[in-house]
Design an enzyme around this catalytic site. Structure first.
Site, PDB file in Angstrom:
ATOM      1  N   LYS A  16       0.833  -1.215   0.000  1.00  0.00           N
ATOM      2  CA  LYS A  16       0.000   0.000   0.000  1.00  0.00           C
ATOM      3  C   LYS A  16       0.866   1.263   0.000  1.00  0.00           C
ATOM      4  O   LYS A  16       0.625   2.192  -0.762  1.00  0.00           O
ATOM      5  CB  LYS A  16      -0.927   0.040   1.228  1.00  0.00           C
ATOM      6  CG  LYS A  16      -1.866  -1.135   1.358  1.00  0.00           C
ATOM      7  CD  LYS A  16      -2.843  -0.944   2.510  1.00  0.00           C
ATOM      8  CE  LYS A  16      -2.191  -0.802   3.875  1.00  0.00           C
ATOM      9  NZ  LYS A  16      -1.539  -2.040   4.369  1.00  0.00           N
ATOM     10  N   ARG A  91      -9.328   1.916   9.505  1.00  0.00           N
ATOM     11  CA  ARG A  91      -9.005   0.514   9.765  1.00  0.00           C
ATOM     12  C   ARG A  91     -10.085  -0.173  10.586  1.00  0.00           C
ATOM     13  O   ARG A  91      -9.924  -1.337  10.935  1.00  0.00           O
ATOM     14  CB  ARG A  91      -7.696   0.455  10.539  1.00  0.00           C
ATOM     15  CG  ARG A  91      -6.497  -0.073   9.768  1.00  0.00           C
ATOM     16  CD  ARG A  91      -5.360  -0.029  10.752  1.00  0.00           C
ATOM     17  NE  ARG A  91      -4.171  -0.720  10.427  1.00  0.00           N
ATOM     18  CZ  ARG A  91      -3.142  -0.199   9.776  1.00  0.00           C
ATOM     19  NH1 ARG A  91      -3.217   0.983   9.242  1.00  0.00           N
ATOM     20  NH2 ARG A  91      -2.044  -0.893   9.659  1.00  0.00           N
ATOM     21  N   ARG A 130      11.582  -6.391   5.240  1.00  0.00           N
ATOM     22  CA  ARG A 130      11.323  -4.999   4.817  1.00  0.00           C
ATOM     23  C   ARG A 130      12.287  -4.016   5.480  1.00  0.00           C
ATOM     24  O   ARG A 130      12.616  -4.155   6.653  1.00  0.00           O
ATOM     25  CB  ARG A 130       9.883  -4.641   5.196  1.00  0.00           C
ATOM     26  CG  ARG A 130       9.548  -3.176   4.991  1.00  0.00           C
ATOM     27  CD  ARG A 130       8.085  -2.949   4.853  1.00  0.00           C
ATOM     28  NE  ARG A 130       7.360  -3.056   6.104  1.00  0.00           N
ATOM     29  CZ  ARG A 130       6.028  -2.860   6.197  1.00  0.00           C
ATOM     30  NH1 ARG A 130       5.329  -2.577   5.114  1.00  0.00           N
ATOM     31  NH2 ARG A 130       5.436  -2.976   7.349  1.00  0.00           N
ATOM     32  N   ARG A 163      11.595  -1.390  10.895  1.00  0.00           N
ATOM     33  CA  ARG A 163      10.601  -0.987  11.889  1.00  0.00           C
ATOM     34  C   ARG A 163      10.591  -1.975  13.051  1.00  0.00           C
ATOM     35  O   ARG A 163      10.661  -3.177  12.829  1.00  0.00           O
ATOM     36  CB  ARG A 163       9.214  -0.943  11.240  1.00  0.00           C
ATOM     37  CG  ARG A 163       8.928   0.361  10.547  1.00  0.00           C
ATOM     38  CD  ARG A 163       7.702   0.296   9.701  1.00  0.00           C
ATOM     39  NE  ARG A 163       6.547  -0.292  10.363  1.00  0.00           N
ATOM     40  CZ  ARG A 163       5.347  -0.398   9.810  1.00  0.00           C
ATOM     41  NH1 ARG A 163       5.156   0.053   8.585  1.00  0.00           N
ATOM     42  NH2 ARG A 163       4.354  -0.936  10.460  1.00  0.00           N
ATOM     43  N   ARG A 174      -0.424  -8.148  14.249  1.00  0.00           N
ATOM     44  CA  ARG A 174      -0.961  -7.153  13.304  1.00  0.00           C
ATOM     45  C   ARG A 174      -1.906  -7.815  12.308  1.00  0.00           C
ATOM     46  O   ARG A 174      -2.950  -7.258  11.961  1.00  0.00           O
ATOM     47  CB  ARG A 174       0.185  -6.451  12.566  1.00  0.00           C
ATOM     48  CG  ARG A 174       0.858  -5.409  13.454  1.00  0.00           C
ATOM     49  CD  ARG A 174       2.247  -5.048  12.985  1.00  0.00           C
ATOM     50  NE  ARG A 174       2.288  -4.507  11.661  1.00  0.00           N
ATOM     51  CZ  ARG A 174       3.390  -4.453  10.912  1.00  0.00           C
ATOM     52  NH1 ARG A 174       4.533  -4.936  11.372  1.00  0.00           N
ATOM     53  NH2 ARG A 174       3.348  -3.930   9.720  1.00  0.00           N
TER      54      ARG A 174
END
Ligand code: ADP
Length: 222
Positions: A16, A91, A130, A163, A174
């Site tokens: 996204k 969300r 990531r 992160r 998550r």
């Protein structure tokens, strides 16, 4: 051109943020990322940041009122008529209802919602590799999409980091928050005729073309 006003929906790690930056560069839209905004507040140790920090590091959603206030405030500061992409907001159904009310109050509505679809195993694999740029928000993958020079952002030259919530145990939390609290928005936006699903396993360039076509079609009123 009618300003596109989009929501990017979908689990973490589905691209996204990457596509929000590509679309904002391509169409001059403002990308508003709820996650980047919260991480900035946390870095600055602001009152909002202190309230959000525990939720974010545990991989849980921050309370609706906190994020809704921040995001509606950011939308309210955009120039009238500006196009935007909301990445990571709403969300939950109450957040979506607040967003609808906020936009209606400004005499506008969303022009589309993109649902990024990807299986859980691929999501976990992507997230744990990531690396992100804290300055411009660009994302890379150490394995599948590394930057040209290791540890440095191609887009702005800043240093890349991992992160703290991209650890496997937090990713699992998550994902379950997504399935439980965010997945109902797929029905919410389908009922409103706004949803476009994309296969997030496709190459980024292909998804970019698909999104550009959705934006162009909305402009023609299709
Ligand atoms: P992801 O990669 O999981 O999509 P984000 O960067 O969008 O991550 O969000 C990181 C964290 O920020 C979430 O796990 C959550 O704690 C918080 N957050 C972001 N957006 C929202 C929101 N709309 N409602 C509640 N919490 C949010």
């Amino acid at each position: 051109m009618t300003a596109p006003r989009l929501v990017f929906l979908g689990p973490p790690g589905t691209g996204k943020g990457t596509q929000a930056l590509r679309m904002s560069d391509r169409f001059g839209l403002t990308a508003l990322s709820s996650g980047d905004t919260l991480r900035r507040e946390i870095r600055e140790d602001s009152p909002i940041g202190r309230e959000a920090a525990g939720f974010v590091s545990a991989g849980e959603l921050v309370p609706d009122a906190v994020i809704t206030g921040i995001m509606l405030g950011a939308i309210g500061r955009l120039p009238a008529g500006a196009g935007f992409i909301l990445d990571g907001f709403p969300r939950t159904v109450p957040q979506a209802e607040s967003l609808d009310r906020g936009l209606t109050g400004r005499g506008i509505g969303l022009t589309g919602v993109i649902d990024f679809r990807l299986g859980d195993a691929e999501i976990v694999e992507r997230i744990i590799h990531r690396r992100v740029c804290t300055k411009c928000g660009a994302s890379y993958n150490e394995r599948s999409a590394p930057p040209a020079s290791p540890g440095v952002c191609d887009r702005c030259g800043a240093e890349l980091t991992q992160r703290s919530d991209d650890r496997e145990d937090v990713v699992v939390t998550r994902l379950s928050a997504y399935r439980r609290q965010t997945a109902p928005l797929v029905d919410y936006y389908t009922q409103r005729g706004l949803l476009h699903a994309v296969d997030a396993a496709a190459p980024a360039a292909q998804i970019e073309q698909e999104l550009a076509a959705v934006i162009a079609a909305a402009d023609r009123g299709a």
